[in-house]
Design an enzyme around this catalytic site. Structure first.
Site, short mmCIF file in Angstrom:
data_model
loop_
_atom_site.label_atom_id
_atom_site.label_comp_id
_atom_site.label_asym_id
_atom_site.label_seq_id
_atom_site.Cartn_x
_atom_site.Cartn_y
_atom_site.Cartn_z
N HIS A 86 0.93 -1.29 -0.06
CA HIS A 86 0.01 0.06 0.21
C HIS A 86 0.93 1.09 0.16
CE1 HIS A 86 -3.82 -2.36 1.81
NE2 HIS A 86 -3.38 -2.76 0.68
N GLU A 106 0.86 4.10 1.95
CA GLU A 106 1.34 4.47 3.37
C GLU A 106 2.68 3.90 3.73
OE1 GLU A 106 -1.60 3.46 2.51
OE2 GLU A 106 -3.35 4.38 3.55
N CYS A 164 -2.37 -0.15 7.47
CA CYS A 164 -1.58 1.20 7.29
C CYS A 164 -1.96 1.98 8.57
CB CYS A 164 -2.22 1.89 5.94
SG CYS A 164 -1.44 0.72 4.73
N ALA A 214 -20.70 3.26 -44.78
CA ALA A 214 -21.62 2.28 -44.87
C ALA A 214 -20.93 0.87 -45.05
CB ALA A 214 -22.70 2.36 -45.80
N SER A 248 -13.41 2.69 -41.66
CA SER A 248 -13.32 3.58 -40.73
C SER A 248 -11.75 3.95 -40.20
CB SER A 248 -13.75 2.75 -39.61
OG SER A 248 -12.83 1.55 -39.10
N TRP A 300 -8.53 5.89 -41.09
CA TRP A 300 -8.87 6.41 -39.73
C TRP A 300 -9.67 7.64 -39.74
CZ3 TRP A 300 -7.68 2.90 -36.24
CH2 TRP A 300 -6.60 2.14 -36.37
N THR A 317 -17.00 -6.17 -34.17
CA THR A 317 -15.55 -5.16 -34.12
C THR A 317 -14.38 -5.84 -34.23
OG1 THR A 317 -16.57 -3.73 -32.68
CG2 THR A 317 -14.37 -3.58 -32.72
N ARG A 319 0.16 0.69 -26.76
CA ARG A 319 1.51 1.05 -27.61
C ARG A 319 1.78 2.43 -27.42
NH1 ARG A 319 -2.04 -1.94 -30.53
NH2 ARG A 319 -2.30 -0.57 -32.18
C1 AOF Z 1 -4.46 1.72 2.12
N1 AOF Z 1 -3.68 1.87 1.17
O1 AOF Z 1 -2.71 1.92 -0.83
C2 AOF Z 1 -4.59 0.77 -0.55
C3 AOF Z 1 -5.67 0.35 0.28
O2 AOF Z 1 -5.71 -6.96 0.16
P1 AOF Z 1 -5.00 -5.97 0.85
O3 AOF Z 1 -4.81 -6.28 2.24
O4 AOF Z 1 -3.95 -5.36 -0.02
O5 AOF Z 1 -6.06 -4.63 1.08
C4 AOF Z 1 -6.93 -4.30 -0.05
C5 AOF Z 1 -7.58 -3.26 0.56
O6 AOF Z 1 -7.09 -2.12 1.15
C6 AOF Z 1 -8.65 -2.62 -0.62
O7 AOF Z 1 -9.75 -3.31 -0.64
C7 AOF Z 1 -8.74 -1.21 0.05
O8 AOF Z 1 -9.85 -1.17 1.06
C8 AOF Z 1 -7.58 -1.06 0.65
N2 AOF Z 1 -6.66 -0.25 -0.22
N3 AOF Z 1 -5.55 1.11 1.52
O9 AOF Z 1 -4.60 2.17 3.12
C9 AOF Z 1 -3.43 1.66 -0.20
N4 AOF Z 1 -4.48 0.28 -1.98
ZN ZN Z 2 -3.15 -0.12 3.87
#
Ligand code: AOF
Ligand code: ZN
Length: 331
Positions: free
Chosen positions: A45, A47, A79, A159, A163, A165, A191, A202
């Site tokens: 995460h 933090e 966190c 038609a 497409s 471009w 498509t 790219r």
């Molecule tokens: C944070 N900081 O950068 C993010 C958060 O599966 P885990 O343990 O990684 O947790 C996923 C959950 O953490 C996600 O569903 C969301 O609630 C939170 N994401 N939280 O403090 C972060 N990406």
């Molecule tokens: Zn977290």
């Protein structure tokens, strides 16, 4: 918070199933001591990475985070606990985390530990940035962006199907960025069989950002040809049988896809509108007029009252070379 949001934005399409979160740590004098976003794939995460950079400088400092710090025990500790242990004195948070394991508990924990905590700074921007994660967690559906490359009169091909471009190189390059910021690309059999697109990103200097691709097809003969074509030419692409887009999107959300980009023809676009699944439209509009015999970007609705028309509010307008990009969000 603007810096933290800018950092988080770079994680769009890379952090799923997690949200992309930005965190800036200021030392007690207000100098930047660490900054990070959620890593690719969702962990670590934001933090914990920013705190690791800041080290002892975080003590007595401020944490600026675009989403409420998590409160749950994941592969690493929450966190919120990491911020407390690091001795953070103030926290500034853009918005709460809808994940039921956190949902306010992260903020409560910070406050209970005596950290002065402000919530709601640039909240609208933060919620727009993680609209995909928020919609998936609260509604069980991914956020859907419909991309339309249109003539001035709203057509996507002549038609006879020609497409390439309608829009210029700059607009098409920007389309690649939309792909990079998506977790999943949704398209239709017609498509794929007509254009044989690769649906890759790219962009010079960017790799590993290709979205997963799913092709919706139905039981009619023309569409059935797609099964053999995909199996032969596009390993990894998924075939999604049946014209029930709500069901496909619910299944994608259940797998953890937050952000879906739809790139297809008028039939798919029409169906997505009819099922009320379009959250955002990105139009690339070129200065060409193709005429009433050309193919429409969106199929027939048969409305008899303007109140029936799906309604979008303008978010952004940008000149891209000879073309214009417009971003519209569900009103
Ligand atoms: C944070 N900081 O950068 C993010 C958060 O599966 P885990 O343990 O990684 O947790 C996923 C959950 O953490 C996600 O569903 C969301 O609630 C939170 N994401 N939280 O403090 C972060 N990406
Ligand atoms: Zn977290």
């Amino acid at each position: 918070m603007r810096v933290a949001l800018g950092r988080a934005r770079r994680g769009l399409g890379l952090t799923g199933p997690n949200p992309t979160v930005g965190c800036v740590i200021l030392d007690p004098q207000g100098r930047v001591a660490g900054q990070a976003r959620t890593a690719d794939g969702g962990r670590p995460h934001a933090e914990t990475q920013a705190l690791a950079q800041a080290g002892e400088r975080a003590r007595g400092g401020t944490a600026i985070v675009t989403l409420e710090p998590c409160a749950h025990e994941g592969e690493t500790g929450p966190c919120a606990n990491a911020l407390i242990s690091a001795g953070i004195a103030h926290a500034v948070i853009a918005t709460t985390d809808p994940d039921p394991r956190t949902a306010g508990a992260g903020i409560e924990r910070l406050r209970a530990a005596g950290i002065s905590t402000e919530v709601g700074v640039l909240e609208a921007e933060a919620r727009a940035l993680n609209a995909g994660f928020i919609k998936r967690v609260t509604q069980g559906l991914p956020h859907l962006t419909l991309k339309l490359g249109l003539s001035l009169d709203g057509k996507i091909a002549l038609a006879n199907g020609a497409s390439q471009w309608i829009t210029g190189a700059e607009a098409r390059q920007r389309g690649h960025r939309l792909r990079a910021q998506a977790d999943f690309l949704l398209t239709g059999a017609k498509t794929v069989l007509k254009d044989e697109p690769r649906f890759t990103v790219r962009i010079a200097g960017i790799s590993g950002a290709d979205p997963a691709v799913g092709v919706v097809y139905d039981a009619d003969r023309a569409d059935q040809d797609i099964v053999g074509w995909v199996n032969q030419h596009r390993s990894g692409w998924r075939l999604l049988p049946g014209w029930d887009f709500s069901a496909h999107l619910r299944a994608l959300a259940a797998e953890g896809y937050n952000r879906v980009l739809a790139e297809a023809g008028g039939g798919v676009a029409r169906a997505l509108f009819v099922e009320d699944l379009v959250d955002e439209i990105v139009v690339f509009r070129a200065g060409k007029v193709l005429g009433g015999d050309a193919r429409d970007g969106v199929g027939l609705f048969g409305f008899t009252d303007l109140a029936q028309a799906p309604h979008f509010g303008r978010v952004d307008v940008l000149a891209l070379g000879p073309d214009v990009m417009e971003v519209w969000r569900r009103a």
